[in-house]
Design an enzyme around this catalytic site. Structure first.
Site, PDB file in Angstrom:
ATOM      1  N   GLU A  86     -20.157  -5.163   0.092  1.00  0.00           N
ATOM      2  CA  GLU A  86     -19.939  -5.949  -0.509  1.00  0.00           C
ATOM      3  C   GLU A  86     -18.622  -6.547  -0.416  1.00  0.00           C
ATOM      4  O   GLU A  86     -17.790  -7.127  -1.277  1.00  0.00           O
ATOM      5  CB  GLU A  86     -19.574  -4.774  -1.936  1.00  0.00           C
ATOM      6  CG  GLU A  86     -20.881  -4.633  -2.452  1.00  0.00           C
ATOM      7  CD  GLU A  86     -20.860  -2.996  -3.448  1.00  0.00           C
ATOM      8  OE1 GLU A  86     -20.113  -2.576  -3.658  1.00  0.00           O
ATOM      9  OE2 GLU A  86     -22.042  -3.051  -4.103  1.00  0.00           O
TER      10      GLU A  86
ATOM     11  N   HIS B 238       0.792   0.667   4.775  1.00  0.00           N
ATOM     12  CA  HIS B 238       0.368   0.517   6.055  1.00  0.00           C
ATOM     13  C   HIS B 238      -0.932   1.609   6.788  1.00  0.00           C
ATOM     14  O   HIS B 238      -1.381   2.191   7.517  1.00  0.00           O
ATOM     15  CB  HIS B 238       1.322   1.621   6.845  1.00  0.00           C
ATOM     16  CG  HIS B 238       2.550   0.907   7.356  1.00  0.00           C
ATOM     17  ND1 HIS B 238       3.531   1.533   7.455  1.00  0.00           N
ATOM     18  CD2 HIS B 238       3.321  -0.110   6.249  1.00  0.00           C
ATOM     19  CE1 HIS B 238       5.132   0.815   7.093  1.00  0.00           C
ATOM     20  NE2 HIS B 238       4.519  -0.566   6.300  1.00  0.00           N
TER      21      HIS B 238
ATOM     22  N   HIS C  98       1.861  -4.918  11.893  1.00  0.00           N
ATOM     23  CA  HIS C  98       2.623  -4.013  10.573  1.00  0.00           C
ATOM     24  C   HIS C  98       1.989  -3.550   9.244  1.00  0.00           C
ATOM     25  O   HIS C  98       2.168  -1.929   9.124  1.00  0.00           O
ATOM     26  CB  HIS C  98       3.908  -4.981  10.213  1.00  0.00           C
ATOM     27  CG  HIS C  98       4.807  -4.734   9.263  1.00  0.00           C
ATOM     28  ND1 HIS C  98       5.966  -4.762   8.813  1.00  0.00           N
ATOM     29  CD2 HIS C  98       4.178  -3.301   8.080  1.00  0.00           C
ATOM     30  CE1 HIS C  98       6.475  -4.267   7.962  1.00  0.00           C
ATOM     31  NE2 HIS C  98       5.591  -2.743   7.734  1.00  0.00           N
TER      32      HIS C  98
ATOM     33  N   GLU D 151      11.426  -4.611   0.737  1.00  0.00           N
ATOM     34  CA  GLU D 151      10.682  -5.801   1.117  1.00  0.00           C
ATOM     35  C   GLU D 151      10.832  -6.262  -0.465  1.00  0.00           C
ATOM     36  O   GLU D 151       9.602  -6.988  -1.178  1.00  0.00           O
ATOM     37  CB  GLU D 151       9.250  -4.750   1.483  1.00  0.00           C
ATOM     38  CG  GLU D 151       9.226  -4.307   2.879  1.00  0.00           C
ATOM     39  CD  GLU D 151       8.881  -4.911   3.747  1.00  0.00           C
ATOM     40  OE1 GLU D 151       9.491  -6.444   3.236  1.00  0.00           O
ATOM     41  OE2 GLU D 151       9.255  -4.518   4.711  1.00  0.00           O
TER      42      GLU D 151
ATOM     43  N   HIS E  54       2.303  -2.899  -0.826  1.00  0.00           N
ATOM     44  CA  HIS E  54       2.201  -3.365   0.968  1.00  0.00           C
ATOM     45  C   HIS E  54       1.800  -1.296   1.169  1.00  0.00           C
ATOM     46  O   HIS E  54       2.560  -0.603   0.849  1.00  0.00           O
ATOM     47  CB  HIS E  54       3.397  -3.583   1.231  1.00  0.00           C
ATOM     48  CG  HIS E  54       3.520  -3.444   2.842  1.00  0.00           C
ATOM     49  ND1 HIS E  54       3.013  -3.912   3.737  1.00  0.00           N
ATOM     50  CD2 HIS E  54       4.973  -3.166   3.349  1.00  0.00           C
ATOM     51  CE1 HIS E  54       3.395  -3.521   4.328  1.00  0.00           C
ATOM     52  NE2 HIS E  54       4.743  -2.942   4.564  1.00  0.00           N
TER      53      HIS E  54
HETATM   54  P1  13P Z   1      10.994   0.154   1.954  1.00  0.00           P
HETATM   55  O1  13P Z   1      11.635   1.383   2.169  1.00  0.00           O
HETATM   56  O2  13P Z   1      12.407  -0.029   1.545  1.00  0.00           O
HETATM   57  O3  13P Z   1      10.179   0.322   0.625  1.00  0.00           O
HETATM   58  O4  13P Z   1       9.849  -0.214   3.713  1.00  0.00           O
HETATM   59  C1  13P Z   1       9.216   0.405   3.848  1.00  0.00           C
HETATM   60  C2  13P Z   1       7.899  -0.104   4.702  1.00  0.00           C
HETATM   61  O5  13P Z   1       6.906   0.187   4.395  1.00  0.00           O
HETATM   62  C3  13P Z   1       8.695  -1.365   5.304  1.00  0.00           C
HETATM   63  O6  13P Z   1       8.041  -2.977   5.795  1.00  0.00           O
HETATM   64 ZN    ZN Z   2       5.184  -1.656   5.948  1.00  0.00          ZN
END
Ligand code: 13P
Ligand code: ZN
Length: 275
Positions: free
Chosen positions: A173, A145, A214, A120, A143
């Site tokens: 908050e 999940h 995602h 990413e 980033h």
């Molecule tokens: P990477 O292992 O390349 O960091 O990817 C993980 C991920 O969350 C892709 O969206």
């Molecule tokens: Zn991801």
């Protein structure tokens, strides 16, 4: 030269990835972090003239982006395919410290097993460039999940106003922590320059961008601030997921939210409320 393993930025990356893993947000290799460092702080720990190897500019795909504004900048970045679970025990394999060059990335430390930055990386670099235009002190892009945020994507309309409004209603908050709201991208192929460009466009307006079905992107001045943004969205999403199927008896009213932003003196997305 000081011991890199004791560097505050390495310790902080270890602590953050470990927290995120234990919260269940980053299964397997899910999630990635990039954190811009000052040359001065890097020099205390590394010989910046000693480039271990160069790495093609971007992750797994060919990308057509101009990262000129970042040339010469240093980042500590999680490696592609690496598990947040393992960072703390072996930072030198799972993290890397890189300098952006004109046509490639110079590795100064880490990725010991021949690894490279997250797939990413395009989205991270473009997000850094977008945020730096809005806030010159921005240094971090995360980033992740997070479970409830992701669950909410399947049952809530993916409209920025409606999604933000629901989150704001879930914890008092929220509107103070992310008064500009949450941007949303439709499901897109990850690891590409398209999703990177779309994320960066949203980052001109929001520090938080949901990637539908995602995960989420967050940006901020520090790891703590950025982690805290995602943590607050995730907490609100958790309350939503715990209550969405039950009759709603009480709620935080829009007039109450206005009282909050006025008390804290924050600028907020007025058009995301129904006054
Ligand atoms: P990477 O292992 O390349 O960091 O990817 C993980 C991920 O969350 C892709 O969206
Ligand atoms: Zn991801």
């Amino acid at each position: 030269m000081k011991d890199i393993m004791a560097a505050p930025f390495v310790r902080e990356m270890c602590a953050t990835t470990a927290n995120m893993y234990r919260l269940g947000w980053d299964e397997r290799n899910g999630g990635n972090i990039s954190y811009m460092l000052d040359e001065k702080e890097v020099k205390e720990y590394l010989d910046i003239d000693n480039v271990i190897r160069t790495i093609p500019l971007m992750g797994v795909n060919e990308v057509d982006i101009d990262i000129t504004p970042l040339v010469g900048k240093y980042f500590i970045v999680t490696g592609t395919g690496k598990y947040f679970k393992n960072v703390e025990a072996d930072p030198e394999t799972n993290l890397g410290i890189v300098r952006i060059a004109k046509n490639n990335i110079e590795l100064l430390w880490g990725y010991k097993d021949g690894g490279r930055p997250t797939s990413e990386f395009p989205a991270h670099m473009m997000s850094h460039m977008a945020r730096l235009k809005v806030d010159p002190e921005n240094r971090v892009v995360i980033h992740s999940h997070p479970t409830n945020t992701l669950a909410m994507n399947y049952v809530h309309e993916l409209d920025e106003k409606k999604f933000t409004h629901t989150l704001w209603e879930m914890c008092t908050e929220c509107i103070v922590v992310f008064p500009e709201g949450v941007g949303i991208l439709p499901w897109m192929l990850c690891g590409t320059s398209e999703i990177g460009k779309a994320t960066a466009k949203k980052m001109e307006e929001f520090r938080l961008v949901v990637w539908a079905m995602h995960g989420i992107y967050g940006a901020g001045k520090t790891l703590d601030e950025t982690f805290g943004l995602i943590e607050t969205v995730e907490k609100a999403a958790q309350i939503y997921m715990l209550t969405a199927h039950l009759p709603r008896v009480n709620t935080i009213k829009d007039e109450d939210m206005v009282k909050l932003v006025e008390l804290f003196g924050v600028k907020y997305r007025k058009d995301f409320l129904d006054l």
